[in-house]
Design a protein around this motif. Structure first.
Motif: not given
Length: 424
Positions: A337-351, A249-260
């Motif tokens: 933490y943001m860079i870690e998430m970006e790299e992980r999503l890219k690694h899984h072919g996610k955009k 049920g979650v379509e979109a998430v705004v993540w502000i200054n948190g942890c991965s």
């Protein structure tokens, strides 16, 4: 309009334009007239928050040859800020007790700010004053307290028939500010706290109450979206990631200054522990002269082998992410933490993500034009924490981000007219 005296129109005038009453997230124009040519005055602002803490700011201005000052045009010569800062008196409001966050969480009560003009040579002599009422709830927005099953919160609904997109505003402790303001922008918003009590008393966290909140929100008659958006910051940001990864049920998430990773408390869903907690080491806190601590480097590294199980598997989420990091956040290493998430999503072919960075902003990115918070109590550390950033850059980041959040939610949380009509 406000006059310093009921006598003559030649008296000094302090005007707040377009009106002394406005929404919290709207700028005002502060103008002073009927001063002497080139007269130097100080303009002061003060406001008391919901806990009774007084906040104040002051700036010195020189009138032009016509005896006028316009904060949109003119530069402050000294005081709480220097230079042209049209909303500087609001954003630089400082507490008279150190290490305090300005608390404005109740939507029904406006943020009241008193402005006054003082003779620079005789500081006791006030020349004019006016009060700005900054409302959190726009006309027509409805507010309903909700206690359903295992969650409680407050529901804000815009005026009109809808259908409207649904947004869950996850706050660490209960706050109605962001939710009330978002409802004015055309969203049905349910604000729910991650903690109903001081976090130090909590031993574990469960996703199930938040799943109940999502279900409740999607059942509202004016909601036209099949899924929801979530807005989150700090500890609530990792809860939002977990909801995207594990709960439908979650379509979109705004993540502000948190942890991965899942932080502080083990996370449970359907009676099972799904993620252990990434912890922090108080020995790594850095003390500062103000008595507050820098906590940025105290959290354990989620990428170390022994901590990798705490990483939230966002790669399994069919969710759009907006990652927001302040580069001068001293509460968390948010950008890493943001860079870690970006790299992980890219690694899984996610955009399915976009990111925004604010170079000199601090941790507490809020709706715009509130007082900048230098330091305040960190509930988890039970100590005051320095949050980073500087008032000018932070204020600019808040203005930019507030528009960005609304655009992101509108583009991804889409209304379905057929579904809405079926409900009615």
């Amino acid at each position: 309009m406000c006059f310093s005296s009921d006598e003559m129109s030649s008296q000094v005038r302090l005007r707040l334009l377009p009106s002394e009453r406005c929404l919290y997230d709207k700028p005002i124009q502060v103008k002073v007239s009927h001063l002497k040519s080139r007269q130097v005055v100080s303009i002061k602002a003060s406001s008391t928050d919901e806990r009774g803490v007084l906040f104040s700011s002051s700036a010195t201005y020189r009138a032009d040859e016509n005896g006028e000052i316009d904060l949109v045009r003119d530069a402050s010569l000294s005081g709480s800020y220097v230079g042209v800062e049209p909303m500087g008196l609001l954003t630089t409001l400082k507490p008279n007790i150190v290490n305090n966050l300005f608390v404005k969480d109740k939507a029904l009560e406006p943020h009241m700010v008193k402005f006054s003009v003082h003779d620079e040579e005789e500081q006791d002599r006030m020349l004019a004053e006016a009060t700005n009422e900054r409302f959190l709830m726009a006309d027509g927005v409805s507010r309903v307290s909700v206690e359903e099953g295992n969650f409680h919160g407050v529901l804000f609904t815009p005026p009109g028939k809808g259908p409207f997109p649904a947004v869950l505003d996850l706050c660490v402790m209960m706050s109605e500010k962001r939710a009330a303001l978002l409802a004015d922008k055309g969203f049905v918003v349910l604000t729910v706290p991650v903690f109903n009590e001081q976090p130090v008393n909590v031993k574990m966290l469960h996703l199930d109450p938040f799943e109940e909140a999502i279900t409740f929100l999607l059942q509202q008659p004016k909601v036209g979206s099949k899924q929801i958006g979530i807005v989150s910051k700090s500890k609530s940001a990792d809860v939002a990631l977990s909801l995207a990864a594990f709960v439908p049920g979650v379509e979109a998430v705004v993540w502000i200054n948190g942890c991965s990773a899942n932080t502080v408390l083990p996370l449970f869903y359907k009676t099972q522990q799904i993620l252990p907690a990434l912890m922090f080491d108080t020995k790594k806190l850095i003390p500062t002269q103000s008595g507050a601590f820098i906590a940025k480097y105290a959290t354990d590294d989620p990428l170390k082998e022994e901590n990798r199980a705490t990483l939230i598997p966002i790669e399994q989420a069919n969710t759009h992410f907006l990652f927001v990091a302040s580069e001068d956040d001293l509460g968390w290493d948010s950008k890493a933490y943001m860079i870690e998430m970006e790299e992980r999503l890219k690694h899984h072919g996610k955009k399915n993500f976009e990111s925004v960075c604010y170079p000199k902003a601090g941790h507490f990115l809020e709706p715009p034009y509130g007082p900048f918070c230098f330091s305040s109590l960190n509930w988890f550390l039970k100590k005051p924490a320095v949050w980073g950033g500087g008032p000018r850059a932070h204020a600019a980041a808040e203005v930019h981000l507030w528009k960005k959040i609304q655009e992101f939610l509108r583009s991804h949380v889409i209304c379905d007219l057929v579904q809405n009509n079926a409900k009615l």
